[in-house]
Design an enzyme around this catalytic site. Structure first.
Site, PDB file in Angstrom:
ATOM      1  N   LYS A 223     -10.795   2.354  16.993  1.00 57.52           N
ATOM      2  CA  LYS A 223     -11.280   2.311  15.605  1.00 57.52           C
ATOM      3  C   LYS A 223     -11.205   0.876  15.058  1.00 57.52           C
ATOM      4  CE  LYS A 223     -10.403   3.898  10.897  1.00 57.52           C
ATOM      5  NZ  LYS A 223      -9.549   4.626   9.948  1.00 57.52           N
TER       6      LYS A 223
ATOM      7  N   ASP B  84      -8.501  -2.693  -0.766  1.00 56.96           N
ATOM      8  CA  ASP B  84      -9.149  -1.522  -1.349  1.00 56.96           C
ATOM      9  C   ASP B  84     -10.305  -1.138  -0.433  1.00 56.96           C
ATOM     10  OD1 ASP B  84      -9.213   0.305  -3.663  1.00 56.96           O
ATOM     11  OD2 ASP B  84     -11.262  -0.422  -3.796  1.00 56.96           O
TER      12      ASP B  84
ATOM     13  N   ARG C  87     -11.838  -1.910   8.174  1.00 54.92           N
ATOM     14  CA  ARG C  87     -10.498  -2.499   8.019  1.00 54.92           C
ATOM     15  C   ARG C  87     -10.238  -3.515   9.125  1.00 54.92           C
ATOM     16  NH1 ARG C  87      -8.355   1.723   7.317  1.00 54.92           N
ATOM     17  NH2 ARG C  87      -8.441   1.545   5.069  1.00 54.92           N
TER      18      ARG C  87
ATOM     19  N   THR D 235       0.844  -1.197   0.000  1.00 54.07           N
ATOM     20  CA  THR D 235       0.000   0.000   0.000  1.00 54.07           C
ATOM     21  C   THR D 235       0.877   1.244   0.000  1.00 54.07           C
ATOM     22  OG1 THR D 235      -1.681   1.260   1.244  1.00 54.07           O
ATOM     23  CG2 THR D 235      -0.171  -0.026   2.563  1.00 54.07           C
TER      24      THR D 235
ATOM     25  N   PHE E 225      -7.377   9.221   9.487  1.00 55.96           N
ATOM     26  CA  PHE E 225      -7.013   9.801   8.191  1.00 55.96           C
ATOM     27  C   PHE E 225      -8.250   9.849   7.306  1.00 55.96           C
ATOM     28  CE2 PHE E 225      -7.063   6.045   5.397  1.00 55.96           C
ATOM     29  CZ  PHE E 225      -7.128   5.038   6.339  1.00 55.96           C
ATOM     30  N   GLY E 226      -8.077  10.425   6.136  1.00 59.02           N
ATOM     31  CA  GLY E 226      -9.137  10.425   5.122  1.00 59.02           C
ATOM     32  C   GLY E 226     -10.464  10.950   5.658  1.00 59.02           C
TER      33      GLY E 226
END
Ligand code: ITT
Length: 189
Positions: free
Chosen positions: A171, A71, A177, A9, A150-151
């Site tokens: 998280k 992904d 994830r 990644t 992030f993101g």
């Protein structure tokens, strides 16, 4: 013996999350990071993107160790699934403020959103990828909150807290994830 597995990644945040989870769940796995930007096909289904990406690596990269990639995307039903497969581009272009603007008139259940991760594992370059899917349902917050993650994390709310307001461990317990990667860990252990 410690199993070595390579995570391919370009996103260092993903590596941090997955290493944290591997440490919490199992001491027998070492995650090696290969920062490689494989060409990502623009396909509708996250499963297809992960699987095509793994096939590209199998054919072009001469990997000698087991490897995986993943992904991920965020899907908002009230926007017909947007940004979904376009998540990386949308984050780079309009960002969280852009998503919040698109959601300005959406109320209650219309603010629902889902995160999805598909992990593709190849135990060797000869073997077809095995897929592990994780999803989490939440909602788009009214304003971005939190400094972590992030993101889209500051605008994705799960049971009252945004992902950016959680520690990595918190998280991982509930995230797309975390759920997908826990399935991979169960498979290999
Ligand atoms: P690689 O493809 O190299 O792994 P990437 O960052 O391009 O890295 P994706 O295509 O899977 O990864 O992710 C699409 C975007 O979705 C990514 O740029 C983030 O902005 C967002 N995203 C993915 N997982 C996220 C998460 O756990 N929290 C918040 N945003 C996330």
């Amino acid at each position: 013996m410690r199993k070595e597995i390579v995570f391919i990644t370009t996103n260092a945040h993903k590596v941090e999350e997955i290493r944290d989870l591997a440490d919490v769940e199992s001491k027998d796995i070492a995650i090696e990071h290969l920062d490689y930007d494989y060409p990502e096909l623009q396909l509708d289904e996250t499963e297809e993107v992960a699987s095509a990406s793994a096939d590209y690596i199998r054919e072009n990269k001469g990997m000698t160790k087991p490897f995986f990639l993943e992904d991920s995307g965020m899907f908002i039903p009230a926007l017909n699934g947007f940004p979904g497969p376009f998540s990386a581009f949308v984050f780079r272009s309009i960002g969280n403020d852009g998503i919040l603007k698109l959601m300005a008139n959406k109320k209650g259940a219309e603010r629902r959103a889902t995160f999805k991760t598909v992990v593709a594992l190849c135990e060797s370059s000869e073997k077809e990828p095995i897929l592990f899917v994780g999803t989490v349902e939440g909602k788009i917050a009214d304003v971005g909150r939190g400094e972590g993650g992030f993101g889209f994390d500051p605008i994705f709310e799960y049971e009252g807290a945004t992902f950016a307001e959680m520690s990595t461990e918190e998280k991982n317990k509930v995230s797309h994830r975390g759920r997908a990667f826990r399935k991979l860990l169960n498979y290999i252990s």
